[in-house]
Design an enzyme around this catalytic site. Structure first.
Site, short mmCIF file in Angstrom:
data_model
loop_
_atom_site.label_atom_id
_atom_site.label_comp_id
_atom_site.label_asym_id
_atom_site.label_seq_id
_atom_site.Cartn_x
_atom_site.Cartn_y
_atom_site.Cartn_z
N LYS A 117 -26.25 7.60 -56.21
CA LYS A 117 -25.91 6.19 -56.08
C LYS A 117 -26.48 5.63 -54.77
O LYS A 117 -26.57 6.34 -53.77
CB LYS A 117 -24.39 6.02 -56.02
CG LYS A 117 -23.62 6.32 -57.28
CD LYS A 117 -22.12 6.15 -57.02
CE LYS A 117 -21.27 6.49 -58.23
NZ LYS A 117 -21.37 5.47 -59.28
N GLU B 179 -20.71 11.10 -65.23
CA GLU B 179 -20.08 12.42 -65.25
C GLU B 179 -18.63 12.38 -65.70
O GLU B 179 -18.10 13.38 -66.18
CB GLU B 179 -20.17 13.05 -63.85
CG GLU B 179 -19.10 12.64 -62.85
CD GLU B 179 -19.08 11.15 -62.53
OE1 GLU B 179 -17.98 10.62 -62.24
OE2 GLU B 179 -20.13 10.49 -62.57
N ASP C 207 -24.80 10.39 -63.14
CA ASP C 207 -23.77 9.47 -62.65
C ASP C 207 -22.80 9.08 -63.76
O ASP C 207 -21.84 8.37 -63.52
CB ASP C 207 -24.41 8.23 -62.03
CG ASP C 207 -23.45 7.44 -61.17
OD1 ASP C 207 -22.43 8.01 -60.75
OD2 ASP C 207 -23.73 6.25 -60.90
N ASP D 225 -17.64 10.54 -56.16
CA ASP D 225 -18.79 10.49 -57.06
C ASP D 225 -20.02 10.01 -56.30
O ASP D 225 -20.18 8.82 -56.06
CB ASP D 225 -18.50 9.58 -58.24
CG ASP D 225 -19.67 9.51 -59.21
OD1 ASP D 225 -20.53 10.41 -59.17
OD2 ASP D 225 -19.71 8.56 -60.02
N ARG E 266 -17.13 10.96 -68.19
CA ARG E 266 -16.91 11.20 -69.62
C ARG E 266 -17.13 12.67 -69.97
O ARG E 266 -16.58 13.16 -70.96
CB ARG E 266 -17.81 10.29 -70.45
CG ARG E 266 -19.29 10.55 -70.34
CD ARG E 266 -20.11 9.33 -70.74
NE ARG E 266 -19.98 8.26 -69.76
CZ ARG E 266 -20.57 7.06 -69.88
NH1 ARG E 266 -21.30 6.79 -70.95
NH2 ARG E 266 -20.41 6.14 -68.95
N ASP F 185 -12.64 7.13 -57.52
CA ASP F 185 -13.07 7.58 -58.84
C ASP F 185 -12.10 8.59 -59.45
O ASP F 185 -12.29 9.01 -60.58
CB ASP F 185 -14.48 8.18 -58.77
CG ASP F 185 -15.26 7.94 -60.06
OD1 ASP F 185 -14.93 6.98 -60.78
OD2 ASP F 185 -16.19 8.70 -60.34
N LYS G 254 -8.92 11.16 -65.42
CA LYS G 254 -10.18 11.52 -64.75
C LYS G 254 -9.94 11.73 -63.26
O LYS G 254 -9.54 10.81 -62.55
CB LYS G 254 -11.22 10.42 -64.97
CG LYS G 254 -12.52 10.60 -64.20
CD LYS G 254 -13.41 9.37 -64.33
CE LYS G 254 -14.59 9.41 -63.37
NZ LYS G 254 -15.38 8.15 -63.41
#
Length: 460
Positions: free
Chosen positions: A240, A312, A310, A233, A314, A251, A228
């Site tokens: 967030k 995202e 949030d 993010d 996956r 992230d 990933k």
């Protein structure tokens, strides 16, 4: 920086690694002056203690390193690194009674004590350098240490200097170093090549979304790594709060860990056909950002209802995993900083993993213990599948209720791998406080355990 063992010099000092119970035996063989020196300096063999013993000429003749007790070592990792960080600059040769596995892990920790992230501020790690002990695989430990340094550097670099463009550059530089074949699918070409969810997540950012790929090796089992690469993010339109956004430069920790593992594999010339896939995006806010309530169609054809922008990671992984699975490799491994639920479950130090392959799970767990890279298996609990099945689409990217968040994310990803053996890691990728050989900052979690287990899992 390059982390390496030292070559012996005329001033190389013996360094005695002493368990607390063994200290008395060592002292019994010393003269009274040495015994008095050790007592006066309060050296008891506690983990983290280091003491230079002077010679009759006044210079040091050896060093003592505290190695604690079995009970205290069970509560820590890299105990000799804790002592090395207290030693003055110099070259040391270890005197020890460690097992082969413990010795390799401690040598790795000693090398990592020399790591410092110095891109923005002058910093140095420990300057106590170690001569490779007899019986230690010097090249392997150096390869592991420099791969972990790469992972840490990538995670530690802030998003202004580590966006999708820079992550791509780092991946392609690694590929070039080892002669791997690299390609990138960029921007709207993601739509043309049927990678729509990677495009949807990253399209609002200034730096275009992309899928980075490289391939290395021509013989052996086929191994595909998927990491990933969400370089920052914000949470997207489900923004967030500031407190949750503070560490979101990490992230892309899954991609950083995958690149570290790939570096180990290539540096050690493992007999595998390696494929690396990194969906690299920034989850940004703009007029064209994907929205809560949107229904996306994935590469695999499964539709996904977006109930939280949030969640995202996956989404981008799903397209990359579907692509990986189409090649039917012998093993797919995904690594991602995916859920806070995993941190609640196991904290920051353990790397939770999922697999339906019992033999692989056992091999991985045993290897992790040998190399001091702790992992913990969590279940692909099939009865929870209904939690990721909404009314309006095939899948829900963020099921409500608050239960089993890491498991439901893992089950979501498993829907995209149907032809291959699969291991998924939901890592933290961050060391929250200084520890021996592990400064606060980016962290590798799982690569050394995976590397040690691959010969058994893939029958190499």
């Amino acid at each position: 920086m390059t982390l390496a063992f030292a070559d012996p010099t005329e001033t190389t000092l013996p360094a005695h690694a002493l368990e607390r119970p063994a200290l008395e035996g060592w002292l019994a063989d010393q003269d009274e002056v040495t015994r008095d020196w050790v007592a006066a300096n309060g050296f008891t063999g506690r983990i983290g203690q280091a003491l230079l013993i002077p010679s009759s000429q006044g210079g040091p003749r050896c060093a003592l390193l505290g190695y604690g007790t079995p009970e205290s070592r069970a509560r820590k990792r890299f105990c000799l690194a804790a002592a090395a960080e207290s030693l003055p600059e110099g070259v040391y040769r270890l005197q020890h009674q460690l097992t082969d596995d413990d010795l390799a892990a401690e040598c790795f920790g000693w090398l990592m004590s020399g790591y410092a992230f110095d891109r923005y501020k002058t910093k140095t790690g420990s300057k106590a350098r170690l001569v490779a002990p007899d019986g230690v695989d010097r090249a392997r430990i150096e390869a592991l240490a420099n791969a972990e340094a790469l992972t840490r550097d990538l995670i530690n670099t802030p998003a202004a200097d580590m966006g999708p463009v820079q992550l791509q550059a780092a991946a392609l530089a690694l590929a070039s170093e080892f002669g791997a074949r690299a390609t990138t699918v960029l921007g709207d070409d993601l739509l043309a090549q049927n990678l729509p969810m990677i495009h949807a997540v990253g399209r609002a950012a200034e730096q275009a979304p992309r899928l980075i790929e490289f391939n290395w090796g021509n013989t052996g089992p086929r191994l595909t790594l998927v990491g990933k690469g969400v370089c920052f993010d914000t949470g997207g339109l489900d923004l967030k709060p500031a407190s949750a956004m503070a560490l979101m430069k990490k992230d892309m920790g899954g991609a950083a860990n995958v690149l570290g593992l790939a570096r180990m594999i290539m540096a050690l010339n493992l007999p595998v056909q390696l494929r690396v896939l990194i969906p690299a995006v920034e989850n940004a806010v703009a007029g064209n950002a994907f929205r809560p309530g949107d229904i996306l169609t994935s590469r695999k054809g499964l539709t996904v209802e977006v109930n939280n922008t949030d969640a995202e990671g996956r989404l981008v992984l799903a397209d990359a995993l579907a692509l990986a699975d189409e090649g039917e490799p012998d093993l797919i491994i995904s690594m991602a900083t995916l859920t806070g639920a995993a941190r609640v479950a196991v904290g920051p130090d353990l790397a939770p993993f999922y697999t339906d392959d019992e033999d692989a799970a056992q091999s991985l767990s045993k290897a992790a213990a040998r190399v001091a890279d702790p992992v913990w298996r969590l279940p692909f609990h099939t009865p929870y599948e209904s939690m990721i099945e909404p009314d309006m689409a095939d899948l829900d990217n963020a099921p409500g209720g608050g239960f089993a968040g890491s498991i439901t994310a893992a089950l979501f990803l498993r829907r995209f791998v149907t032809a291959s053996r699969y291991i998924h890691f939901d890592i933290y990728g961050w060391q929250p406080a200084k520890a021996p050989a592990r400064p606060k900052g980016g962290a590798a979690q799982g690569p050394r355990a995976l590397l040690a287990s691959l010969p058994e899992i893939l029958n190499l």
